[in-house]
Design a protein around this motif. Sequence first.
Motif, PDB file in Angstrom:
ATOM      1  N   ARG A 105       0.856  -1.203   0.000  1.00 16.08           N
ATOM      2  CA  ARG A 105       0.000   0.000   0.000  1.00 16.08           C
ATOM      3  C   ARG A 105       0.882   1.241   0.000  1.00 16.08           C
ATOM      4  NH1 ARG A 105      -4.957  -0.545   4.242  1.00 16.08           N
ATOM      5  NH2 ARG A 105      -5.436   1.502   3.335  1.00 16.08           N
ATOM      6  N   PHE A 106       0.579   2.166  -0.874  1.00 14.85           N
ATOM      7  CA  PHE A 106       1.308   3.433  -0.973  1.00 14.85           C
ATOM      8  C   PHE A 106       0.355   4.563  -0.577  1.00 14.85           C
ATOM      9  CE2 PHE A 106       3.963   0.661  -3.337  1.00 14.85           C
ATOM     10  CZ  PHE A 106       5.215   1.242  -3.493  1.00 14.85           C
ATOM     11  N   ILE A 107       0.706   5.318   0.445  1.00 16.33           N
ATOM     12  CA  ILE A 107      -0.159   6.401   0.931  1.00 16.33           C
ATOM     13  C   ILE A 107       0.596   7.727   0.855  1.00 16.33           C
ATOM     14  CG2 ILE A 107      -1.562   7.260   2.839  1.00 16.33           C
ATOM     15  CD1 ILE A 107      -1.680   4.395   3.929  1.00 16.33           C
ATOM     16  N   TRP A 108       0.008   8.674   0.123  1.00 15.49           N
ATOM     17  CA  TRP A 108       0.602  10.012  -0.013  1.00 15.49           C
ATOM     18  C   TRP A 108      -0.238  10.986   0.819  1.00 15.49           C
ATOM     19  CZ3 TRP A 108       4.591  11.797  -3.557  1.00 15.49           C
ATOM     20  CH2 TRP A 108       4.764  13.191  -3.545  1.00 15.49           C
ATOM     21  N   PHE A 109       0.325  11.451   1.916  1.00  9.63           N
ATOM     22  CA  PHE A 109      -0.354  12.420   2.771  1.00  9.63           C
ATOM     23  C   PHE A 109      -0.064  13.839   2.283  1.00  9.63           C
ATOM     24  CE2 PHE A 109       0.248   8.749   5.532  1.00  9.63           C
ATOM     25  CZ  PHE A 109      -0.954   8.651   6.191  1.00  9.63           C
ATOM     26  N   GLY A 110      -1.053  14.713   2.386  1.00  3.81           N
ATOM     27  CA  GLY A 110      -0.871  16.101   1.980  1.00  3.81           C
ATOM     28  C   GLY A 110      -1.961  16.538   1.027  1.00  3.81           C
ATOM     29  N   HIS A 111      -2.039  17.833   0.817  1.00  5.30           N
ATOM     30  CA  HIS A 111      -3.105  18.366  -0.042  1.00  5.30           C
ATOM     31  C   HIS A 111      -2.665  19.672  -0.672  1.00  5.30           C
ATOM     32  CE1 HIS A 111      -7.066  19.450  -1.498  1.00  5.30           C
ATOM     33  NE2 HIS A 111      -6.917  20.621  -0.941  1.00  5.30           N
ATOM     34  N   THR A 112      -3.106  19.880  -1.889  1.00  5.98           N
ATOM     35  CA  THR A 112      -2.938  21.143  -2.601  1.00  5.98           C
ATOM     36  C   THR A 112      -4.236  21.400  -3.361  1.00  5.98           C
ATOM     37  OG1 THR A 112      -0.618  20.531  -2.964  1.00  5.98           O
ATOM     38  CG2 THR A 112      -1.450  22.433  -4.182  1.00  5.98           C
ATOM     39  N   PRO A 113      -4.769  22.626  -3.339  1.00  4.97           N
ATOM     40  CA  PRO A 113      -6.004  22.906  -4.085  1.00  4.97           C
ATOM     41  C   PRO A 113      -5.869  22.483  -5.550  1.00  4.97           C
ATOM     42  CG  PRO A 113      -5.470  24.753  -2.663  1.00  4.97           C
ATOM     43  CD  PRO A 113      -4.288  23.818  -2.598  1.00  4.97           C
ATOM     44  N   MET A 114      -6.835  21.731  -6.027  1.00  3.92           N
ATOM     45  CA  MET A 114      -6.760  21.172  -7.377  1.00  3.92           C
ATOM     46  C   MET A 114      -6.681  22.242  -8.463  1.00  3.92           C
ATOM     47  SD  MET A 114      -6.542  17.922  -7.420  1.00  3.92           S
ATOM     48  CE  MET A 114      -6.542  16.664  -6.153  1.00  3.92           C
ATOM     49  N   TYR A 115      -7.323  23.387  -8.238  1.00  3.69           N
ATOM     50  CA  TYR A 115      -7.329  24.435  -9.253  1.00  3.69           C
ATOM     51  C   TYR A 115      -5.938  25.030  -9.481  1.00  3.69           C
ATOM     52  CZ  TYR A 115      -7.211  27.717  -5.319  1.00  3.69           C
ATOM     53  OH  TYR A 115      -6.847  28.394  -4.178  1.00  3.69           O
ATOM     54  N   SER A 116      -5.021  24.805  -8.536  1.00  4.97           N
ATOM     55  CA  SER A 116      -3.715  25.464  -8.603  1.00  4.97           C
ATOM     56  C   SER A 116      -2.618  24.607  -9.222  1.00  4.97           C
ATOM     57  CB  SER A 116      -3.275  25.888  -7.197  1.00  4.97           C
ATOM     58  OG  SER A 116      -2.992  24.751  -6.390  1.00  4.97           O
ATOM     59  N   ILE A 117      -2.916  23.333  -9.495  1.00  7.37           N
ATOM     60  CA  ILE A 117      -1.871  22.441 -10.009  1.00  7.37           C
ATOM     61  C   ILE A 117      -2.174  22.019 -11.443  1.00  7.37           C
ATOM     62  CG2 ILE A 117      -1.175  21.606  -7.742  1.00  7.37           C
ATOM     63  CD1 ILE A 117      -2.952  19.180  -8.124  1.00  7.37           C
ATOM     64  N   PRO A 118      -1.150  21.661 -12.207  1.00 10.50           N
ATOM     65  CA  PRO A 118      -1.348  21.290 -13.619  1.00 10.50           C
ATOM     66  C   PRO A 118      -2.301  20.107 -13.777  1.00 10.50           C
ATOM     67  CG  PRO A 118       0.972  21.678 -13.172  1.00 10.50           C
ATOM     68  CD  PRO A 118       0.278  21.696 -11.847  1.00 10.50           C
ATOM     69  N   ARG A 119      -2.963  20.063 -14.934  1.00 12.02           N
ATOM     70  CA  ARG A 119      -3.970  19.035 -15.195  1.00 12.02           C
ATOM     71  C   ARG A 119      -3.395  17.631 -15.064  1.00 12.02           C
ATOM     72  NH1 ARG A 119      -7.179  19.380 -20.744  1.00 12.02           N
ATOM     73  NH2 ARG A 119      -7.951  21.258 -19.671  1.00 12.02           N
ATOM     74  N   ALA A 120      -2.164  17.419 -15.516  1.00 14.89           N
ATOM     75  CA  ALA A 120      -1.572  16.076 -15.465  1.00 14.89           C
ATOM     76  C   ALA A 120      -1.485  15.569 -14.032  1.00 14.89           C
ATOM     77  CB  ALA A 120      -0.182  16.095 -16.098  1.00 14.89           C
ATOM     78  N   ILE A 121      -1.138  16.450 -13.105  1.00 16.81           N
ATOM     79  CA  ILE A 121      -1.039  16.042 -11.692  1.00 16.81           C
ATOM     80  C   ILE A 121      -2.425  15.850 -11.102  1.00 16.81           C
ATOM     81  CG2 ILE A 121      -0.103  16.618  -9.428  1.00 16.81           C
ATOM     82  CD1 ILE A 121       1.997  16.029 -11.613  1.00 16.81           C
ATOM     83  N   ARG A 122      -3.367  16.736 -11.465  1.00 14.79           N
ATOM     84  CA  ARG A 122      -4.752  16.576 -10.996  1.00 14.79           C
ATOM     85  C   ARG A 122      -5.295  15.213 -11.416  1.00 14.79           C
ATOM     86  NH1 ARG A 122      -5.760  21.874 -13.040  1.00 14.79           N
ATOM     87  NH2 ARG A 122      -7.040  21.019 -14.711  1.00 14.79           N
ATOM     88  N   THR A 123      -5.022  14.831 -12.663  1.00 16.39           N
ATOM     89  CA  THR A 123      -5.529  13.567 -13.194  1.00 16.39           C
ATOM     90  C   THR A 123      -4.955  12.380 -12.425  1.00 16.39           C
ATOM     91  OG1 THR A 123      -5.760  14.549 -15.388  1.00 16.39           O
ATOM     92  CG2 THR A 123      -5.710  12.147 -15.264  1.00 16.39           C
ATOM     93  N   ILE A 124      -3.668  12.464 -12.105  1.00  9.54           N
ATOM     94  CA  ILE A 124      -3.039  11.383 -11.342  1.00  9.54           C
ATOM     95  C   ILE A 124      -3.693  11.237  -9.973  1.00  9.54           C
ATOM     96  CG2 ILE A 124      -0.935  10.757 -10.093  1.00  9.54           C
ATOM     97  CD1 ILE A 124       0.656  11.785 -12.490  1.00  9.54           C
ATOM     98  N   VAL A 125      -3.898  12.352  -9.293  1.00 10.01           N
ATOM     99  CA  VAL A 125      -4.450  12.310  -7.939  1.00 10.01           C
ATOM    100  C   VAL A 125      -5.908  11.853  -7.942  1.00 10.01           C
ATOM    101  CG1 VAL A 125      -5.043  13.713  -5.909  1.00 10.01           C
ATOM    102  CG2 VAL A 125      -2.856  14.075  -7.090  1.00 10.01           C
ATOM    103  N   LYS A 126      -6.680  12.334  -8.896  1.00  5.44           N
ATOM    104  CA  LYS A 126      -8.119  12.054  -8.895  1.00  5.44           C
ATOM    105  C   LYS A 126      -8.500  10.756  -9.591  1.00  5.44           C
ATOM    106  CE  LYS A 126     -10.819  15.655  -9.595  1.00  5.44           C
ATOM    107  NZ  LYS A 126     -11.377  16.884 -10.218  1.00  5.44           N
ATOM    108  N   GLU A 127      -7.732  10.332 -10.607  1.00  2.00           N
ATOM    109  CA  GLU A 127      -8.183   9.217 -11.433  1.00  2.00           C
ATOM    110  C   GLU A 127      -7.103   8.184 -11.764  1.00  2.00           C
ATOM    111  OE1 GLU A 127      -9.715  11.019 -14.938  1.00  2.00           O
ATOM    112  OE2 GLU A 127     -10.996  12.428 -13.862  1.00  2.00           O
ATOM    113  N   GLU A 128      -6.014   8.644 -12.333  1.00  2.00           N
ATOM    114  CA  GLU A 128      -5.076   7.711 -12.941  1.00  2.00           C
ATOM    115  C   GLU A 128      -3.985   7.247 -11.978  1.00  2.00           C
ATOM    116  OE1 GLU A 128      -3.582   9.242 -16.591  1.00  2.00           O
ATOM    117  OE2 GLU A 128      -5.558   9.319 -17.548  1.00  2.00           O
ATOM    118  N   HIS A 129      -4.408   6.498 -10.988  1.00  2.00           N
ATOM    119  CA  HIS A 129      -3.435   5.851 -10.108  1.00  2.00           C
ATOM    120  C   HIS A 129      -3.959   4.457  -9.761  1.00  2.00           C
ATOM    121  CE1 HIS A 129      -6.163   8.046  -7.257  1.00  2.00           C
ATOM    122  NE2 HIS A 129      -6.138   6.872  -6.652  1.00  2.00           N
ATOM    123  N   PRO A 130      -3.068   3.527  -9.511  1.00  2.00           N
ATOM    124  CA  PRO A 130      -3.499   2.151  -9.222  1.00  2.00           C
ATOM    125  C   PRO A 130      -4.239   2.053  -7.894  1.00  2.00           C
ATOM    126  CG  PRO A 130      -1.133   2.398  -8.901  1.00  2.00           C
ATOM    127  CD  PRO A 130      -1.605   3.667  -9.537  1.00  2.00           C
TER     128      PRO A 130
END
Length: 345
Positions: A191-216
């Motif tokens: 299990r891989f757990i990434w703690f922390g948060h950044t407002p989604m509107y402030s980060i590039p789309r590629a990173i938003r996609t990884i956090v919200k959808e494209e991760h195992p």
Amino acid sequence: MKVLLYFEGEKILAKSGIGRALDHQKRALSEVGIEYTLDADCTDYDILHINTYGINSHSMVNKARKLGKKVIYHAHSTEEDFRNSFIGSNQISPLVKKYLVSLYSKADYLITPTPYSKNLLEGYGITVPIASISNGIDLNRFERSEEKEEKFREYFKIQKNQKVIICVGLYFERKGIVDFVELARKFPEYRFIWFGHTPMYSIPRAIRTIVKEEHPENVEFPGYIKGDIIEGAYSAANLFFFPSYEETEGIVILEALASEQQVLVRDIPVYKGWLENKVNCYMGKTNKEFANLIEALVEDKIPNTCQAGYEVAKEKSIERIGHELKDVYEKVLGNESIEQNEQVQ
């Protein structure tokens, strides 16, 4: 002696390393008996110790100068660690550098967390004296606790014998979030757990996609969690993996070391002089190297460096940092002949 600790945008930055640095400063000054205030309207202070670089911070420096006060700027930020963060950060980073230089140059003294960040600032052409002082760590807070560890396991429903790798950081490409997720794909049994948060509107789309959808499925982004759960995670996890490409120090590393956790980081210049590969941590440069090290460390195939890592944290305890800050304050107030760019060890 009275110090005005100024921190612009405290609510916004509270979840960042800079936010924790302010908490450490308050504790450090209390430990050595230095009076401080957070009241920006206060005028009976001796030194303005400023931590941020927004428009109001610029005004605070000018106000302090008009009042005849001494100014110490805590240089947490550089052009290098601004890149690969927010939307458009790479395009405007040269302007950020010019702005930082203009602000930092107004100070009587600069404090920055590591010799590495000190060297960067010298490379900018800044001639203000610079002290290298760690942000410090509260050893008591991160002391191993069975109670905290159990809260972490319960919160995340960690199964017995389940292997857990954690990271703590903002959702920035610079922090190595892409590599963290890619490596998780190679270890579906962990299990891989990434703690922390950044407002989604402030980060590039590629990173938003990884956090919200494209991760195992074995990767989790629970957001910003504080208190017993995150403190329990630091010590209960099997590995703290921090693949960041650029830091001025990395408070989360100190937190992991203070928790007697095994630490794996990217081999980058900021760690020179305080982290040593295979002595108090492990280091890698490529995802292939990281994959080999993750498997070897989690499965106990190579010696751990936890105790040596804890000794590093002890050297950067808040009590010690308080004395180093006090030394700089006394030099500034005493109008001593300050040797250019002296490093506080």
